[in-house]
Design an enzyme around this catalytic site. Sequence first.
Site, PDB file in Angstrom:
ATOM      1  N   GLN B 320       0.878  -1.161   0.000  1.00 43.23           N
ATOM      2  CA  GLN B 320       0.000   0.000   0.000  1.00 43.23           C
ATOM      3  C   GLN B 320       0.918   1.214   0.000  1.00 43.23           C
ATOM      4  O   GLN B 320       2.097   1.088   0.291  1.00 43.23           O
ATOM      5  CB  GLN B 320      -0.893  -0.001   1.237  1.00 43.23           C
ATOM      6  N   ASP B 355      -4.539   8.520   4.704  1.00 37.47           N
ATOM      7  CA  ASP B 355      -3.077   8.398   4.661  1.00 37.47           C
ATOM      8  C   ASP B 355      -2.637   7.184   3.843  1.00 37.47           C
ATOM      9  O   ASP B 355      -1.445   6.951   3.681  1.00 37.47           O
ATOM     10  CB  ASP B 355      -2.510   8.289   6.084  1.00 37.47           C
ATOM     11  N   ASP B 391       1.833  -8.198   5.061  1.00 36.83           N
ATOM     12  CA  ASP B 391       0.800  -7.463   5.780  1.00 36.83           C
ATOM     13  C   ASP B 391      -0.533  -7.524   5.028  1.00 36.83           C
ATOM     14  O   ASP B 391      -0.582  -7.227   3.834  1.00 36.83           O
ATOM     15  CB  ASP B 391       1.277  -5.996   5.891  1.00 36.83           C
ATOM     16  N   ASN B 392      -1.587  -7.921   5.728  1.00 38.05           N
ATOM     17  CA  ASN B 392      -2.933  -7.920   5.145  1.00 38.05           C
ATOM     18  C   ASN B 392      -2.996  -8.489   3.725  1.00 38.05           C
ATOM     19  O   ASN B 392      -3.521  -7.839   2.816  1.00 38.05           O
ATOM     20  CB  ASN B 392      -3.501  -6.496   5.119  1.00 38.05           C
ATOM     21  N   GLU B 420      -0.043 -12.421   7.189  1.00 37.57           N
ATOM     22  CA  GLU B 420      -0.667 -11.729   8.317  1.00 37.57           C
ATOM     23  C   GLU B 420      -2.116 -11.425   7.968  1.00 37.57           C
ATOM     24  O   GLU B 420      -2.461 -10.313   7.600  1.00 37.57           O
ATOM     25  CB  GLU B 420       0.077 -10.423   8.650  1.00 37.57           C
TER      26      GLU B 420
END
Lengths: 673, 673
Positions: B320, B355, B391-392, B420
Amino acid sequence: MPPSHSVPHDAVAGQNGRVRVVIEDVSPSVDGGRFPAKRVVGDLVIVEADVFADGHDAIGAVVLHRPADRDHWSEVAMKPLVNDRWSGQFSVDALGRHCFTVAAWIDRFATWRSGLRKRVTAGQEVAAELLIGGDLIHEAAVAAAGFDAQRLDELERRLRDSSNGPAALALAEDEDLARLMFRYAPRRFAATYAPELGLTADRPKAGFSAWYEMFPRSAAPERRHGTLKDVVARLPYVASMGFDVLYLPPIHPIGRSYRKGRNNAVEAGPDDPGSPWGIGGPEGGHTAIHPQLGTLEDFRDLVAAAQRHGIELAMDVAFQASPDHPWVREHPEWFRKRPDGTIQYAENPPKKYQDIYPFDFECEAWESLWHELKAVFLHWIDQGVRIFRVDNPHTKPFSFWQWVIAEIHRDHPETIFLAEAFTRPRIMERLAKIGFTQSYTYFAWRDTKHELTTYLTELTRSELREYFRPNLWPNTPDILPESLQAGGRPAFMARLVLAATLSGNYGIYGPPFEHGWSAPREPGSEEYLNSEKYEIHVHDVERPDSLRHFIARVNQIRRTTPSIAHAAALEFHPVDNEQLICYSRASPDRSDVLLVVVNLDPWHVQSGWVDFAVERLDLPSNRPYQMHDLLSDARYLWHGNRNYVELNPQVAPAHLFRLRRRARSERDFEYYL
Amino acid sequence: MPPSHSVPHDAVAGQNGRVRVVIEDVSPSVDGGRFPAKRVVGDLVIVEADVFADGHDAIGAVVLHRPADRDHWSEVAMKPLVNDRWSGQFSVDALGRHCFTVAAWIDRFATWRSGLRKRVTAGQEVAAELLIGGDLIHEAAVAAAGFDAQRLDELERRLRDSSNGPAALALAEDEDLARLMFRYAPRRFAATYAPELGLTADRPKAGFSAWYEMFPRSAAPERRHGTLKDVVARLPYVASMGFDVLYLPPIHPIGRSYRKGRNNAVEAGPDDPGSPWGIGGPEGGHTAIHPQLGTLEDFRDLVAAAQRHGIELAMDVAFQASPDHPWVREHPEWFRKRPDGTIQYAENPPKKYQDIYPFDFECEAWESLWHELKAVFLHWIDQGVRIFRVDNPHTKPFSFWQWVIAEIHRDHPETIFLAEAFTRPRIMERLAKIGFTQSYTYFAWRDTKHELTTYLTELTRSELREYFRPNLWPNTPDILPESLQAGGRPAFMARLVLAATLSGNYGIYGPPFEHGWSAPREPGSEEYLNSEKYEIHVHDVERPDSLRHFIARVNQIRRTTPSIAHAAALEFHPVDNEQLICYSRASPDRSDVLLVVVNLDPWHVQSGWVDFAVERLDLPSNRPYQMHDLLSDARYLWHGNRNYVELNPQVAPAHLFRLRRRARSERDFEYYL
């Protein structure tokens, strides 16, 4: 490695990586889709699948289905259940093979609508959302035509013109819009589960039939060789008991070489008729009729006469030859040679069965053998037969059965094949997977409550229920089980009730069953003494001690209880007595419930408390309900979940309760108020 | 309909109908063979299958296996277990993909030999049998060469010349003959299971690893921004606790736009460092290092220094971008546009995460996006990284992960990917199926004996154990579970023991773990108060109240208990107290047994009787055995199956018993006689 079946192969190879939806574990499925599941015409097929995608977008999913010989898919929407499991259903209306699968996609409209709802609820600004939603509707309008396109255009305009969030949301949640969007919105990057799954839709009798087996040569009313005409004369008797399938052991010419005598004696006497399974003589083989039984015309007359009694004839197919079978001479290439040049007879060393020549399915000429055996089926189909009981299919290759059943079903999808295999579980299961419509079971050897409950639970709750249709037999000419040898009339009654109500398909071998034959050839044997397999009997079917009227009653109750056809409708209920077994069969809406209680002890009165949860039946828990024993016609008032039963095997070893919802109470009484 | 996979398609089409053997249900298999099972190099792979044929002939079966990049199959013989289930095993010696399948055939020689035995036993004439057997051996001799052919020739001659049945049988049952016949006799009409199944052999660390997560910016010994050099200085500390993987949250430049402040405040203060997961700034993106942490050279130094301490670095990969990420400018085509032309930020309506810009995997340019993301992995592989904590992953398409992991594994099969994903079960399972080496779990939310037993039983006894490698974390920067908020030091110790012994892979997030951080941001929250995700902390790792020595002890016990790596080696044992959980890990030969007892109640002394069946452990039931608690070094004499345990959580909430077989008794005493 094979690629994942549900992520399209090319997604990984780089062609279609935008497919984000995953479809897994589609059911019904047999061996991961290798074999078709079985249903009957008219059944509702419930398809389930795990469907999900990355992220939080909404998903759309449909079941696609079609008859295997059509190209056009029909679709029905699926709905989410829980834990990403989705479900959709359709009914099968045509006989034969069907294909189905699941398709799914990211539903942009539903995703947008759900986001809009949350934003409006939170009081956020939604101007940008209305632009996005308008574009989505516009896209669908372009794909639609006529009134639908006009309606979508109008909805798009109204959405874009919405004065505020709540008004836009009301429009977005319009049901008509949802319907149109589901229909016309492009399903971008849709996933389709592969490979397609299969389904065989048989005719209803595949799932619900009552069989009666009898030896035609023992059908004469006096001591002589019975004939097919005698069988015609016996049809009213069979029909009076309520059977709808009449199964005859082989009716072909019987071999003379090494013919077995009475009680399976190694040498036959001059008048011994031989076993009907020793097929083939100078008069012909698998397509001929034993001259003493009659002619092909007699056979066709029998088929027609049976039909008039609501009975269908089932033919025995035993693919083996006596040494006198014409094929032994005409097609020696289908048999295995011994080193001395003679033909290999059947053996299970050290036992020799010299009266039987098995076919050599590994022979060079296997293709002509397959085609000739297929021709046997077609010959009898030409005579009007549509049910075949296949003898010992597990001693011929699975690949042959898979081929021949598919071949026959292509032109005659109504044909029913019953596999007579009493062998190891994986083998019995395989035969069912590759196409046999119904299967014999271990029922004859399942006596206790634990054995029956475990076995029927396996048959009706595991993957077996998708493809293995049990046909329960308390006895056969080969099997006189210990329970019937020892238990007398109550045992026969109890076993009949169990067979008739535990499964959609069942059968008995009579008249020995209704006449209570219980003598084994010798102690410890399950063979009948003086078995009809080797000699002719005369049966007085009017015997007053016959169970025929009891059987008729049970079959009548069966016919009025269609849930017996459905494996899923069987549920066991606890009884605090190991000799009492209790189970119910309920219609899908539970409006009709048959509760069966059987005393498995043929010698003693047994009693106990049945635990039957009435909450799920929409019965008021604070009022009694009526249990109507259809066997005795007695009526009992029950209350709540636990009720007392007592069964005297000498009177009747079973209750067949129809639950009667009480129609009236004092409040319905005319002068109440 | 797809044809049966195990009856060759052409059997039904008419080309190979002589294949009589059927192979079904081959294991290990994931989703019916759609995905590879997981093993580590050196593992013994036990392959099982249902193998059977029509009739009574003997069957031969082998497991065929090969590395996916080789053509040559190795084979190992299978042996029958029960109910037509067969088993064979091989060990995987090379990293990467392997293929395996099962082949089977009618074993004519074994069939013949078994018939001969029965005939000889029954005293029958066997002259014809010797001719048949001689021909079978001859056929094999022709296929053989050299000494083997000579030996077969000789055996054939001796068989043909046998003077009597028993002599012939002795020859036929010669073990050397059996071996040669298995090797050379033609396997006519053999069946091979299709499609082939797959297996991924990872390096041992994939199945056995102890992770330590820490924020490098909090690694400084005093109040300033920590650096990679500070992490190097902290390596001895991490190594002293026995961890072998050091996992760092993202070390890339952090975005400034919409940066989050302390405790996830919407607006950051001027000195707030921001969340490391807000990746990308003017200094660079996923391949850059945050300047305050150091340089790429520092990073390589850290990798090397860690290696010297027996520690491997694990890199965080979070796909991301912050609004300041260079890709936002360079590759706007990878992001979704809003109607106003701005880039779509992350949202879970009504929440907005301005963000973070997610990638649009449905974009037209998805292929260049995939390749660039793959390049991120390759960049860090070039720096020496071989472990990635992703991550994710469940918010990016499964097809992408399947592709990128396969791509990386092609050249770097030693790479470990930890998923994760804390999300729905089907999604977590899918990520493991498509290639993730290890997976986060629901362990943090499984507290009671029932919850732990049910969950670990599912992970180690269902198909999950073939592909889903749990990595258990009592805490993470995102998860401070209720159990740790409330239970104090005993809870931390108990949860550590559980994580470290219930699974081959586990990890903690420290120093907050060993320092017992237990304050949530607010009541009911699982977020840490003053979370390191948003601010820098200084940790005094020499704190006397630290759990570091306890952790070191537990990790040391782990290292001496290799069975912890094996899901199958976990077995739960009953204790008559719901607060006590007991399980064992045994080596395959049960020579080494670790018995774990944990008091799940951090407040009270709990005691109970452990039910631990010693019969299966080759322990004499009439003599005591020793249980050595490796945590306290205390030794207990136990006797029989039921033994008393009592655990005071204030002292130690767990026993880690090593079973000690008693070496000596009075009979071993020198003067005993």
